[in-house]
Enzyme design. Structure first.
Site, PDB file in Angstrom:
ATOM      1  N   GLY A  62      36.688 -54.744   9.801  1.00 17.98           N
ATOM      2  CA  GLY A  62      35.882 -53.704   9.188  1.00 17.98           C
ATOM      3  C   GLY A  62      34.490 -54.211   8.884  1.00 17.98           C
TER       4      GLY A  62
ATOM      5  CD  GLN B 138      30.417 -56.193   5.242  1.00 19.94           C
ATOM      6  OE1 GLN B 138      31.072 -55.217   5.593  1.00 19.94           O
ATOM      7  NE2 GLN B 138      30.855 -57.444   5.280  1.00 19.94           N
TER       8      GLN B 138
ATOM      9  CB  CYS C   1      34.437 -60.344   2.997  1.00 16.00           C
ATOM     10  SG  CYS C   1      33.039 -59.230   3.112  1.00 16.00           S
ATOM     11  CG  LEU C   2      33.278 -59.755   9.101  1.00 11.42           C
ATOM     12  CD1 LEU C   2      32.810 -58.667  10.060  1.00 11.42           C
ATOM     13  CD2 LEU C   2      33.806 -60.966   9.860  1.00 11.42           C
TER      14      LEU C   2
ATOM     15  CG  HIS D 182      37.149 -55.269   2.151  1.00  9.16           C
ATOM     16  ND1 HIS D 182      37.474 -56.515   1.687  1.00  9.16           N
ATOM     17  CD2 HIS D 182      35.956 -55.400   2.775  1.00  9.16           C
ATOM     18  CE1 HIS D 182      36.512 -57.374   2.014  1.00  9.16           C
ATOM     19  NE2 HIS D 182      35.578 -56.709   2.674  1.00  9.16           N
ATOM     20  CD  GLU D 183      34.752 -53.164   5.515  1.00  6.54           C
ATOM     21  OE1 GLU D 183      33.541 -53.208   5.214  1.00  6.54           O
ATOM     22  OE2 GLU D 183      35.385 -54.190   5.834  1.00  6.54           O
TER      23      GLU D 183
ATOM     24  CG  HIS E 237      31.254 -54.124   1.592  1.00  3.93           C
ATOM     25  ND1 HIS E 237      30.589 -55.236   1.117  1.00  3.93           N
ATOM     26  CD2 HIS E 237      32.309 -54.595   2.290  1.00  3.93           C
ATOM     27  CE1 HIS E 237      31.215 -56.327   1.512  1.00  3.93           C
ATOM     28  NE2 HIS E 237      32.269 -55.968   2.220  1.00  3.93           N
TER      29      HIS E 237
END
Length: 155
Positions: free
Chosen positions: A46, A51, A88-89, A130-131, A134
């Site tokens: 994701g 991000q 997480c990226l 999670h997304e 953000h």
């Protein structure tokens, strides 16, 4: 399209609330395509627009069943509980133990600005939550139950 730079924890943009998408434009379509390319290039499941440095309510997710694009997602329902490792990226090389709902139901708009209702369980529910966080300036790090841990490199 293009692979964009992923912003890292500590970048102020990751703490800001995103603006809603009012209409589909060529720039938003390009953003979506770039986000998919960036997510796949980084082997993520994701990615949210902040991000990649864009304060728009756009999320892309792929838990192995093909890409899902969510514009202006909004939680309708959540139930159950799951606790597990989450990364997480924007926080490379780290993970934390996070508790999330087992099941979620959301409302969003797709790439054609059509309203969709999506339900997800297990990994998809985790990725959606999670997304979506953000988009409101939050990261999983705030929920990590026992801090961050280093990811073990596979030999």
């Amino acid at each position: 399209m293009a692979v964009r730079n992923i912003r890292q924890l500590g970048d102020a943009i990751l703490t800001k609330k995103c603006r809603e998408i009012k209409e589909m434009t060529p720039r938003i379509r390009e953003l979506i395509a770039d986000m998919k390319d960036t997510m796949y290039d980084a082997n993520g499941v994701g990615l949210a627009a902040p991000q990649v440095g864009v304060l728009k309510r756009v999320v892309v997710i792929d838990v192995g069943e093909g890409p899902i694009v969510l514009l202006n997602p909004r939680m309708l329902e959540s139930s159950g509980e799951q606790t597990g490792e989450e990364g997480c990226l924007s926080v490379p090389g780290k993970y934390g133990i996070v508790t999330r709902p087992m099941h979620v139901k959301i409302e969003a708009w797709d790439e054609d600005m059509e309203r969709i209702v999506l339900e997800g369980e297990e990994l998809l529910a985790r990725a959606i939550c999670h997304e979506m966080e953000h988009l409101d300036g939050h990261t999983y790090v705030e929920k990590a139950e026992d801090g961050l841990h280093d990811v073990e490199e596979e030999a």
